[in-house]
Design an enzyme around this catalytic site. Structure first.
Site, PDB file in Angstrom:
ATOM      1  N   SER A 111       0.866  -1.186   0.000  1.00 56.73           N
ATOM      2  CA  SER A 111       0.000   0.000   0.000  1.00 56.73           C
ATOM      3  C   SER A 111       0.899   1.230   0.000  1.00 56.73           C
ATOM      4  O   SER A 111       1.794   1.339  -0.822  1.00 56.73           O
ATOM      5  CB  SER A 111      -0.919  -0.046   1.225  1.00 56.73           C
ATOM      6  OG  SER A 111      -1.712   1.106   1.294  1.00 56.73           O
ATOM      7  N   TYR A 150      -5.328   8.321  -5.990  1.00 58.99           N
ATOM      8  CA  TYR A 150      -4.351   7.332  -5.516  1.00 58.99           C
ATOM      9  C   TYR A 150      -4.717   6.770  -4.153  1.00 58.99           C
ATOM     10  O   TYR A 150      -4.744   5.556  -3.956  1.00 58.99           O
ATOM     11  CB  TYR A 150      -2.967   7.983  -5.490  1.00 58.99           C
ATOM     12  CG  TYR A 150      -1.849   7.113  -5.028  1.00 58.99           C
ATOM     13  CD1 TYR A 150      -1.173   7.391  -3.843  1.00 58.99           C
ATOM     14  CD2 TYR A 150      -1.441   6.017  -5.777  1.00 58.99           C
ATOM     15  CE1 TYR A 150      -0.116   6.597  -3.414  1.00 58.99           C
ATOM     16  CE2 TYR A 150      -0.388   5.215  -5.356  1.00 58.99           C
ATOM     17  CZ  TYR A 150       0.275   5.511  -4.174  1.00 58.99           C
ATOM     18  OH  TYR A 150       1.311   4.718  -3.747  1.00 58.99           O
ATOM     19  N   LYS A 161      -5.370   2.775  -2.543  1.00 57.27           N
ATOM     20  CA  LYS A 161      -4.506   2.152  -1.541  1.00 57.27           C
ATOM     21  C   LYS A 161      -5.287   1.833  -0.261  1.00 57.27           C
ATOM     22  O   LYS A 161      -5.075   0.820   0.384  1.00 57.27           O
ATOM     23  CB  LYS A 161      -3.303   3.051  -1.242  1.00 57.27           C
ATOM     24  CG  LYS A 161      -2.318   3.138  -2.404  1.00 57.27           C
ATOM     25  CD  LYS A 161      -1.736   1.781  -2.763  1.00 57.27           C
ATOM     26  CE  LYS A 161      -0.632   1.865  -3.788  1.00 57.27           C
ATOM     27  NZ  LYS A 161      -0.067   0.568  -4.166  1.00 57.27           N
TER      28      LYS A 161
HETATM   29  N1  NDP Z   1       7.873   4.977  -4.813  1.00 58.76           N
HETATM   30  C1  NDP Z   1       7.147   5.420  -3.816  1.00 58.76           C
HETATM   31  O1  NDP Z   1       7.277   6.557  -3.357  1.00 58.76           O
HETATM   32  C2  NDP Z   1       6.100   4.546  -3.219  1.00 58.76           C
HETATM   33  C3  NDP Z   1       5.520   3.508  -3.943  1.00 58.76           C
HETATM   34  N2  NDP Z   1       4.530   2.768  -3.351  1.00 58.76           N
HETATM   35  C4  NDP Z   1       3.912   1.674  -4.095  1.00 58.76           C
HETATM   36  O2  NDP Z   1       4.894   0.693  -4.375  1.00 58.76           O
HETATM   37  C5  NDP Z   1       4.601   0.043  -5.606  1.00 58.76           C
HETATM   38  C6  NDP Z   1       5.807   0.113  -6.504  1.00 58.76           C
HETATM   39  O3  NDP Z   1       6.090   1.466  -6.693  1.00 58.76           O
HETATM   40  P1  NDP Z   1       7.493   1.921  -7.331  1.00 58.76           P
HETATM   41  O4  NDP Z   1       8.512   0.900  -7.039  1.00 58.76           O
HETATM   42  O5  NDP Z   1       7.717   3.323  -6.940  1.00 58.76           O
HETATM   43  O6  NDP Z   1       7.108   1.917  -8.886  1.00 58.76           O
HETATM   44  P2  NDP Z   1       7.928   1.690 -10.218  1.00 58.76           P
HETATM   45  O7  NDP Z   1       7.199   2.500 -11.229  1.00 58.76           O
HETATM   46  O8  NDP Z   1       9.368   1.900 -10.012  1.00 58.76           O
HETATM   47  O9  NDP Z   1       7.655   0.135 -10.505  1.00 58.76           O
HETATM   48  C7  NDP Z   1       6.333  -0.260 -10.754  1.00 58.76           C
HETATM   49  C8  NDP Z   1       6.369  -1.708 -11.171  1.00 58.76           C
HETATM   50  O10 NDP Z   1       5.039  -2.158 -11.387  1.00 58.76           O
HETATM   51  C9  NDP Z   1       4.911  -2.635 -12.723  1.00 58.76           C
HETATM   52  N3  NDP Z   1       3.559  -2.321 -13.199  1.00 58.76           N
HETATM   53  C10 NDP Z   1       2.970  -1.106 -13.258  1.00 58.76           C
HETATM   54  N4  NDP Z   1       1.721  -1.229 -13.755  1.00 58.76           N
HETATM   55  C11 NDP Z   1       1.532  -2.549 -14.029  1.00 58.76           C
HETATM   56  C12 NDP Z   1       0.468  -3.315 -14.565  1.00 58.76           C
HETATM   57  N5  NDP Z   1      -0.675  -2.733 -14.940  1.00 58.76           N
HETATM   58  N6  NDP Z   1       0.624  -4.647 -14.697  1.00 58.76           N
HETATM   59  C13 NDP Z   1       1.783  -5.246 -14.322  1.00 58.76           C
HETATM   60  N7  NDP Z   1       2.830  -4.580 -13.789  1.00 58.76           N
HETATM   61  C14 NDP Z   1       2.694  -3.257 -13.652  1.00 58.76           C
HETATM   62  C15 NDP Z   1       6.016  -1.896 -13.510  1.00 58.76           C
HETATM   63  O11 NDP Z   1       6.426  -2.586 -14.665  1.00 58.76           O
HETATM   64  P3  NDP Z   1       5.722  -2.276 -16.103  1.00 58.76           P
HETATM   65  O12 NDP Z   1       5.525  -0.796 -16.201  1.00 58.76           O
HETATM   66  O13 NDP Z   1       6.675  -2.817 -17.107  1.00 58.76           O
HETATM   67  O14 NDP Z   1       4.413  -3.008 -16.097  1.00 58.76           O
HETATM   68  C16 NDP Z   1       7.121  -1.927 -12.472  1.00 58.76           C
HETATM   69  O15 NDP Z   1       7.709  -3.186 -12.439  1.00 58.76           O
HETATM   70  C17 NDP Z   1       3.370   0.746  -6.162  1.00 58.76           C
HETATM   71  O16 NDP Z   1       2.227  -0.013  -5.819  1.00 58.76           O
HETATM   72  C18 NDP Z   1       3.353   2.074  -5.417  1.00 58.76           C
HETATM   73  O17 NDP Z   1       2.039   2.579  -5.305  1.00 58.76           O
HETATM   74  C19 NDP Z   1       4.089   2.988  -2.072  1.00 58.76           C
HETATM   75  C20 NDP Z   1       4.650   3.999  -1.348  1.00 58.76           C
HETATM   76  C21 NDP Z   1       5.708   4.813  -1.837  1.00 58.76           C
HETATM   77  C1  VSD Z   2       1.051  10.281  14.665  1.00 54.95           C
HETATM   78  C2  VSD Z   2       0.728  10.687  13.260  1.00 54.95           C
HETATM   79  C3  VSD Z   2       1.923  10.703  12.348  1.00 54.95           C
HETATM   80  C4  VSD Z   2       1.480  11.226  10.999  1.00 54.95           C
HETATM   81  C5  VSD Z   2       2.582  11.205   9.996  1.00 54.95           C
HETATM   82  C6  VSD Z   2       1.995  11.653   8.670  1.00 54.95           C
HETATM   83  C7  VSD Z   2       3.006  11.625   7.581  1.00 54.95           C
HETATM   84  C8  VSD Z   2       2.286  11.805   6.266  1.00 54.95           C
HETATM   85  C9  VSD Z   2       3.239  11.647   5.119  1.00 54.95           C
HETATM   86  C10 VSD Z   2       2.516  11.056   3.944  1.00 54.95           C
HETATM   87  C11 VSD Z   2       3.500  10.579   2.921  1.00 54.95           C
HETATM   88  C12 VSD Z   2       2.784   9.972   1.741  1.00 54.95           C
HETATM   89  C13 VSD Z   2       3.766   9.275   0.870  1.00 54.95           C
HETATM   90  C14 VSD Z   2       3.086   8.636  -0.296  1.00 54.95           C
HETATM   91  C15 VSD Z   2       4.099   7.821  -1.041  1.00 54.95           C
HETATM   92  C16 VSD Z   2       3.484   7.243  -2.282  1.00 54.95           C
HETATM   93  O1  VSD Z   2       2.750   6.320  -2.213  1.00 54.95           O
HETATM   94  C17 VSD Z   2       3.761   7.883  -3.582  1.00 54.95           C
HETATM   95  N1  VSD Z   2       5.095   8.460  -3.620  1.00 54.95           N
HETATM   96  C18 VSD Z   2       3.586   6.863  -4.677  1.00 54.95           C
HETATM   97  O2  VSD Z   2       4.648   6.841  -5.562  1.00 54.95           O
END
Ligand code: NDP
Ligand code: VSD
Length: 332
Positions: free
Chosen positions: A172, A186, A190
């Site tokens: 998530s 988004y 999640k």
């Molecule tokens: N980076 C961040 O700040 C954060 C990310 N997340 C979550 O972590 C997960 C990974 O994010 P992140 O590593 O940043 O993303 P990236 O974009 O670096 O990687 C995403 C991956 O998912 C694959 N993907 C995307 N869409 C599809 C699809 N429809 N079917 C199959 N594969 C798919 C991509 O490959 P391809 O495009 O080739 O399909 C790739 O391998 C996500 O769910 C994101 O919401 C959560 C919190 C923070």
């Molecule tokens: C006691 C209470 C403490 C509260 C702390 C609150 C902090 C909030 C920060 C929110 C950060 C959101 C990041 C989303 C990352 C993400 O999913 C995207 N970058 C996707 O790529």
């Protein structure tokens, strides 16, 4: 009287620790296990695949782009700890339709055996003000981030129940614990994972299958870089509260919690407080975690109110700056 109450509390806590083995799952051995990682060709998913491979797992990487998959396979293979390990790549859009995803999981199981751990990491993020978000993005994000986790899970659950073992991980986000400016498409996708995970865990706990929901903060991945290109200033400033983590650091925490069968997996102090505060009716997998939630809830809610105050002032400040620059543009 006070002594009696104190003695009672100590006795109660000791009793809890005595029954705790009944609550805490037996850790999953990754050595020789088959781990499927959707979204495993980039970012957090690829780092999770590396972390599991380092512990002797067999990996199936699932994503759409075949070139990225092959590149990721080469990177993961560098971390083999024995010559039996295999990295399999299968290309599919996890949000396309269930039958395609089901056939991919079937292929993977035919080649590498039943899935011991499924990591639903495939996902994407788009941030913009509600009225500026293209309407189809609301549906798209639900399809990729939510249904794209439902389908692989549906495809593995029957075999896991037959084997009476397994781990299912949903990646998530902290934006899946708090709704933020810019994340009206988004965050819901999640938050939905939380409802799925809690409901599913209640169904499959008797089968010794454990669900983990991971809530990473901003993590330095290609996905974050892409998202930052169009992210509103308010979203950037608020997200910076939790800082930016490295994917391998996040992956280590996620894999540790999934192996242990912890329902919640958080990163950093903000993540710890956010998870304790938003635990709601989620299952407890350790007495310590349960006691910490009970004791800290009031304090963390107080701290949260200050965070919310600061987020509101960020939004107000950005609005004033925008209006001032619009007025200045009009004067020119
Ligand atoms: N980076 C961040 O700040 C954060 C990310 N997340 C979550 O972590 C997960 C990974 O994010 P992140 O590593 O940043 O993303 P990236 O974009 O670096 O990687 C995403 C991956 O998912 C694959 N993907 C995307 N869409 C599809 C699809 N429809 N079917 C199959 N594969 C798919 C991509 O490959 P391809 O495009 O080739 O399909 C790739 O391998 C996500 O769910 C994101 O919401 C959560 C919190 C923070
Ligand atoms: C006691 C209470 C403490 C509260 C702390 C609150 C902090 C909030 C920060 C929110 C950060 C959101 C990041 C989303 C990352 C993400 O999913 C995207 N970058 C996707 O790529």
């Amino acid at each position: 009287m006070l002594l009696v109450v104190a003695a009672f509390i100590v006795a109660f806590v000791l009793l809890l620790y005595m029954i705790s083995p009944l609550i805490s799952p037996k850790p999953l051995k990754l050595n020789g296990a088959h781990v499927v990682v959707t979204g495993g060709s980039s970012g957090i998913g690829k780092s999770i695949a590396v972390e599991c491979y380092k512990q002797g797992a067999f990996i199936t990487l699932v994503a759409r782009d075949e070139a990225k998959l092959l590149q990721a396979k080469k990177e993961v293979e560098k971390f083999a700890i024995n010559d039996k390990q295999v990295v399999l790549c299968i290309s599919v859009d996890v949000s396309s339709d269930y039958s395609q995803v089901e056939s991919v999981i079937k292929q993977a199981q035919e080649k590498l055996g039943p899935v011991d751990m499924l990591v639903n990491c495939a996902g994407t993020s788009i941030s913009a003000k509600f009225e500026e978000m293209e309407v189809d993005r609301f549906k798209k994000l639900m399809e990729v981030n939510y249904l794209g986790s439902v389908y692989p899970t549906r495809a593995v659950i029957t075999t896991m129940k037959e084997r009476r073992m397994g781990r299912i991980m949903f990646v998530s986000s902290q934006a899946g614990q708090i709704g933020l400016f810019g994340y009206t498409a988004y965050s819901p996708s999640k938050f939905a994972l939380r409802g799925l995970a809690e409901s599913l865990q209640m169904e499959i706990k008797p089968y010794n299958i454990y669900v983990t929901v991971a809530y990473p903060p901003d993590t330095d991945t290609p996905g974050l870089a892409e998202e930052n290109k169009t992210k509103p200033l308010e979203t950037k400033l608020i997200s910076e509260t939790s800082g930016v983590c490295q994917p391998d650091q996040v992956a280590k925490i996620i894999v540790r919690d999934a192996v242990q069968g912890n329902f919640n997996s958080s990163v950093g102090p903000d993540g710890y407080m956010l998870s304790a505060l938003t635990c709601g009716m989620s299952p407890v997998t350790s007495i310590t975690e349960g006691l910490q939630q009970i004791v800290t809830m009031g304090l963390f809610r107080t701290i949260a109110l200050f965070y919310l105050g600061s987020f509101d002032s960020i939004v107000r400040r950005c609005m004033i700056q925008r209006e001032q620059s619009k007025a200045a543009d009009k004067r020119e």
